[in-house]
Design a protein around this motif. Structure first.
Motif, PDB file in Angstrom:
ATOM      1  N   LEU A 147      27.739  27.303  48.077  1.00 50.23           N
ATOM      2  CA  LEU A 147      28.414  27.760  46.862  1.00 50.23           C
ATOM      3  C   LEU A 147      29.568  28.679  47.246  1.00 50.23           C
ATOM      4  O   LEU A 147      29.361  29.791  47.729  1.00 50.23           O
ATOM      5  CB  LEU A 147      27.406  28.488  45.960  1.00 50.23           C
ATOM      6  CG  LEU A 147      27.870  28.788  44.537  1.00 50.23           C
ATOM      7  CD1 LEU A 147      28.188  27.506  43.784  1.00 50.23           C
ATOM      8  CD2 LEU A 147      26.796  29.593  43.805  1.00 50.23           C
ATOM      9  N   ARG A 148      30.789  28.162  47.061  1.00 53.09           N
ATOM     10  CA  ARG A 148      31.983  28.897  47.508  1.00 53.09           C
ATOM     11  C   ARG A 148      32.669  29.531  46.294  1.00 53.09           C
ATOM     12  O   ARG A 148      32.983  28.838  45.320  1.00 53.09           O
ATOM     13  CB  ARG A 148      32.928  27.932  48.207  1.00 53.09           C
ATOM     14  CG  ARG A 148      34.029  28.606  48.985  1.00 53.09           C
ATOM     15  CD  ARG A 148      34.518  27.665  50.096  1.00 53.09           C
ATOM     16  NE  ARG A 148      35.647  28.194  50.838  1.00 53.09           N
ATOM     17  CZ  ARG A 148      35.579  29.200  51.708  1.00 53.09           C
ATOM     18  NH1 ARG A 148      34.441  29.814  51.923  1.00 53.09           N
ATOM     19  NH2 ARG A 148      36.648  29.608  52.343  1.00 53.09           N
ATOM     20  N   CYS A 149      32.900  30.839  46.336  1.00 53.10           N
ATOM     21  CA  CYS A 149      33.451  31.559  45.197  1.00 53.10           C
ATOM     22  C   CYS A 149      34.790  32.188  45.566  1.00 53.10           C
ATOM     23  O   CYS A 149      34.935  32.747  46.643  1.00 53.10           O
ATOM     24  CB  CYS A 149      32.482  32.644  44.739  1.00 53.10           C
ATOM     25  SG  CYS A 149      30.907  31.962  44.221  1.00 53.10           S
ATOM     26  N   THR A 150      35.759  32.076  44.664  1.00 50.85           N
ATOM     27  CA  THR A 150      37.113  32.570  44.904  1.00 50.85           C
ATOM     28  C   THR A 150      37.497  33.559  43.805  1.00 50.85           C
ATOM     29  O   THR A 150      37.217  33.307  42.634  1.00 50.85           O
ATOM     30  CB  THR A 150      38.120  31.398  44.873  1.00 50.85           C
ATOM     31  OG1 THR A 150      37.610  30.358  45.686  1.00 50.85           O
ATOM     32  CG2 THR A 150      39.475  31.828  45.414  1.00 50.85           C
ATOM     33  N   CYS A 151      38.143  34.644  44.201  1.00 50.78           N
ATOM     34  CA  CYS A 151      38.622  35.629  43.227  1.00 50.78           C
ATOM     35  C   CYS A 151      39.985  35.190  42.716  1.00 50.78           C
ATOM     36  O   CYS A 151      40.927  35.043  43.494  1.00 50.78           O
ATOM     37  CB  CYS A 151      38.705  37.010  43.889  1.00 50.78           C
ATOM     38  SG  CYS A 151      39.577  38.229  42.896  1.00 50.78           S
ATOM     39  N   ASP A 152      40.110  34.993  41.406  1.00 52.96           N
ATOM     40  CA  ASP A 152      41.389  34.652  40.787  1.00 52.96           C
ATOM     41  C   ASP A 152      42.097  35.959  40.409  1.00 52.96           C
ATOM     42  O   ASP A 152      41.646  36.677  39.518  1.00 52.96           O
ATOM     43  CB  ASP A 152      41.124  33.780  39.546  1.00 52.96           C
ATOM     44  CG  ASP A 152      42.424  33.337  38.889  1.00 52.96           C
ATOM     45  OD1 ASP A 152      43.482  33.887  39.248  1.00 52.96           O
ATOM     46  OD2 ASP A 152      42.368  32.444  38.021  1.00 52.96           O
ATOM     47  N   GLY A 153      43.193  36.259  41.099  1.00 55.88           N
ATOM     48  CA  GLY A 153      43.896  37.533  40.896  1.00 55.88           C
ATOM     49  C   GLY A 153      44.399  37.702  39.470  1.00 55.88           C
ATOM     50  O   GLY A 153      44.387  38.799  38.923  1.00 55.88           O
ATOM     51  N   ALA A 154      44.849  36.625  38.840  1.00 54.40           N
ATOM     52  CA  ALA A 154      45.449  36.716  37.504  1.00 54.40           C
ATOM     53  C   ALA A 154      44.428  37.115  36.451  1.00 54.40           C
ATOM     54  O   ALA A 154      44.734  37.870  35.529  1.00 54.40           O
ATOM     55  CB  ALA A 154      46.092  35.376  37.146  1.00 54.40           C
ATOM     56  N   THR A 155      43.206  36.633  36.584  1.00 57.77           N
ATOM     57  CA  THR A 155      42.195  36.888  35.553  1.00 57.77           C
ATOM     58  C   THR A 155      41.123  37.884  35.988  1.00 57.77           C
ATOM     59  O   THR A 155      40.318  38.324  35.174  1.00 57.77           O
ATOM     60  CB  THR A 155      41.493  35.579  35.165  1.00 57.77           C
ATOM     61  OG1 THR A 155      40.850  35.066  36.350  1.00 57.77           O
ATOM     62  CG2 THR A 155      42.471  34.536  34.649  1.00 57.77           C
ATOM     63  N   GLN A 156      41.104  38.233  37.286  1.00 54.68           N
ATOM     64  CA  GLN A 156      40.039  39.072  37.873  1.00 54.68           C
ATOM     65  C   GLN A 156      38.658  38.453  37.691  1.00 54.68           C
ATOM     66  O   GLN A 156      37.651  39.141  37.651  1.00 54.68           O
ATOM     67  CB  GLN A 156      40.041  40.492  37.296  1.00 54.68           C
ATOM     68  CG  GLN A 156      41.113  41.379  37.861  1.00 54.68           C
ATOM     69  CD  GLN A 156      42.271  41.459  36.927  1.00 54.68           C
ATOM     70  OE1 GLN A 156      42.142  41.933  35.812  1.00 54.68           O
ATOM     71  NE2 GLN A 156      43.423  40.982  37.364  1.00 54.68           N
TER      72      GLN A 156
END
Ligand SMILES: [Ca+2]
Length: 475
Positions: A147-156
């Motif tokens: 399970l790979r999770c990424t932080c979206d900078g625009a939406t936090q």
């Protein structure tokens, strides 16, 4: 102004006596000879004390010429929110709405307060499993790296997706404090001396080309692995029949790094000379000095080293297994096919193989040099044996090196170089230095072998052992 009943601080007088503040302000002004900054500090002290009691004061800065300097992307406001928006809205005090406004700097729309500055909201990052992730940072949320999770900078917000897990020849685990997929092992390819090559699958061959060649590069690797290319440029030094490395280039992550023999201690980055250490792309590419070597390291575990003279290595991670090409071979675990496929019983000529990886030619460079020793005679053989015996002496300086697989070719290389350049000591010294580095990088002790008569010219590059220890005579 502090005590004026109609002044900007009047509302505060009944809660906090301004007289001590006035006296202090007068005293400080006297000491500093009426400095404006002292006046501002004195007035600000009272204003701040009132705000701390929950009392708002009126505008006083413009009439006293005490402007508040605000950081970039913010502006001054007399009455701004007590709890301004920040990256971490959860850390906000609970009683914010009941607090009176305060004088201060307010971040412009799209920016939030962070460590005394105003940062774009998109730089905030995300909070995930009680830890802070930088924008774009990826982590695994399960123990099996699926399970790979990424932080979206625009939406936090953190976006998670299921993956097939680590690539072949990778393992899921912790390395240097971070959890993720890492190569299972590494293999080293090298060019040394005049030059001798050892491929990633440990095939040893000699190739005397003096042009620029592809040393090793990614070829058809998994799409998630970055492309890279490592080039070496060779040159002839003195002797007509041998070549040495003059320059090593690494192209990766959109940057071209080059370490050239004539620029000792420096690196060329996209053609511009930099001192070491150097780093680019926030540390994804680093170049630093380790002993006599320049080390070029990438964030995808590939590293290249060059000693600004004769010895080059490329350390390739196992997730590029069977996905590289160049003089270092294909990294498929089989040394037999590293010079190309053998047709019938014909011996493979390294010159044909070298030609295949020719990248560019400079004036006077040759790829078709003779690679055999021209004047190999019995007298020379015994002379070679004499010079190179230091490598085969089982109780000598290199006695612990036998457990290092790459060491097996030391004697052959030494003999070859001495044959190529009879009467010269530099090839022997270079071979000794190369194998010292190879053994030491495998954690093996090499005993000091430089003496007054052998390889004296490099005395300053001792093995970190006191120089009197080197009086051990070479026999
Ligand atoms: Ca192979």
């Amino acid at each position: 102004m502090l005590t004026l009943p109609s002044g900007p601080f009047a509302d505060c007088h009944q809660f906090l006596d301004p007289k001590p503040f006035l006296e202090e302000c007068v005293y400080d002004m006297c000491v500093t000879g009426g400095e404006r900054l002292t006046l501002c500090r004195g007035l600000n002290a009272y204003a701040q004390a009132c705000v701390d009691l929950g009392i708002s004061v009126r505008e006083w800065r413009s009439r006293t010429n005490c402007p508040l300097t605000c950081p970039a992307n913010s502006h001054y406001e007399l009455c701004s929110p007590a709890c301004p928006p920040s990256c971490n809205s959860e850390a906000r005090p609970t009683n914010c709405s009941s607090r009176p406004c305060v004088e201060g700097c307010v971040c412009l729309p799209g920016f939030v307060a962070s460590r005394g500055l105003c940062m774009p909201v998109s730089s905030c990052g995300c909070i995930f499993q009680d830890r802070l992730l930088a924008p774009g940072q990826e982590v695994y949320a399960d123990e099996k790296c699926h399970l790979r999770c990424t932080c979206d900078g625009a939406t936090q917000k953190v976006i998670c997706r299921n993956t097939t897990g680590c690539l072949p020849k990778e393992h899921c685990g912790v390395q240097n404090g971070s959890f993720g997929c890492f190569p299972e092992y590494f293999r080293i390819c090298r060019a040394s001396g005049d030059p001798h090559y050892m491929s990633l699958d440990e095939r040893i061959f000699n190739f005397m080309g003096t042009c620029t060649y592809l040393f090793t590069a990614s070829c058809g690797q998994h799409p998630s692995l970055p492309d890279f290319k490592v080039f070496i440029e060779n040159e002839r030094r003195g002797s007509q029949s041998v070549s040495f490395v003059r320059s090593v280039k690494l192209e990766a992550l959109g940057i071209k790094l080059e370490v050239r023999r004539e620029y000792q201690g420096k690196v060329l980055v996209d053609g511009i000379l930099h001192y070491l250490p150097f780093q680019a792309l926030g540390g994804k590419l680093v170049v630093f000095r380790q002993g006599k070597y320049a080390i070029l390291r990438t964030n995808f575990s590939l590293s290249v080293s060059y000693n600004w003279d004769t010895h080059v290595t490329a350390k390739v991670p196992s997730n590029y297994f069977n996905s590289v090409c160049g003089l270092c071979g294909n990294f498929n675990g089989d040394p037999r096919d590293d010079l190309g496929k053998q047709i019938r019983a014909e011996a493979i000529d390294p010159r044909d193989f070298g030609k295949k990886w020719l990248v560019s030619s400079h004036l006077g460079c040759r790829t078709d040099e003779q690679h055999l020793c021209p004047d190999f005679n019995k007298g020379l053989v015994s002379n070679i044996t004499q010079n190179c015996r230091i490598f085969t002496n089982i109780s000598g300086h290199f006695k612990h090196c036998w457990r290092v697989p790459a060491y097996n070719s030391a004697y052959i290389e030494c003999a070859y170089d001495c044959c190529r350049m009879p009467g010269q000591t530099k090839p022997l010294c270079d071979t000794l230095a190369t194998y010292t580095a190879i053994c030491q990088s495998s954690g093996v002790i090499v005993y000091p072998w430089r003496t007054e008569t052998l390889c004296r010219e490099y005395q300053e590059y001792q093995l970190g052992i006191e120089s009197n220890a080197c009086s051990l005579a070479y026999k």
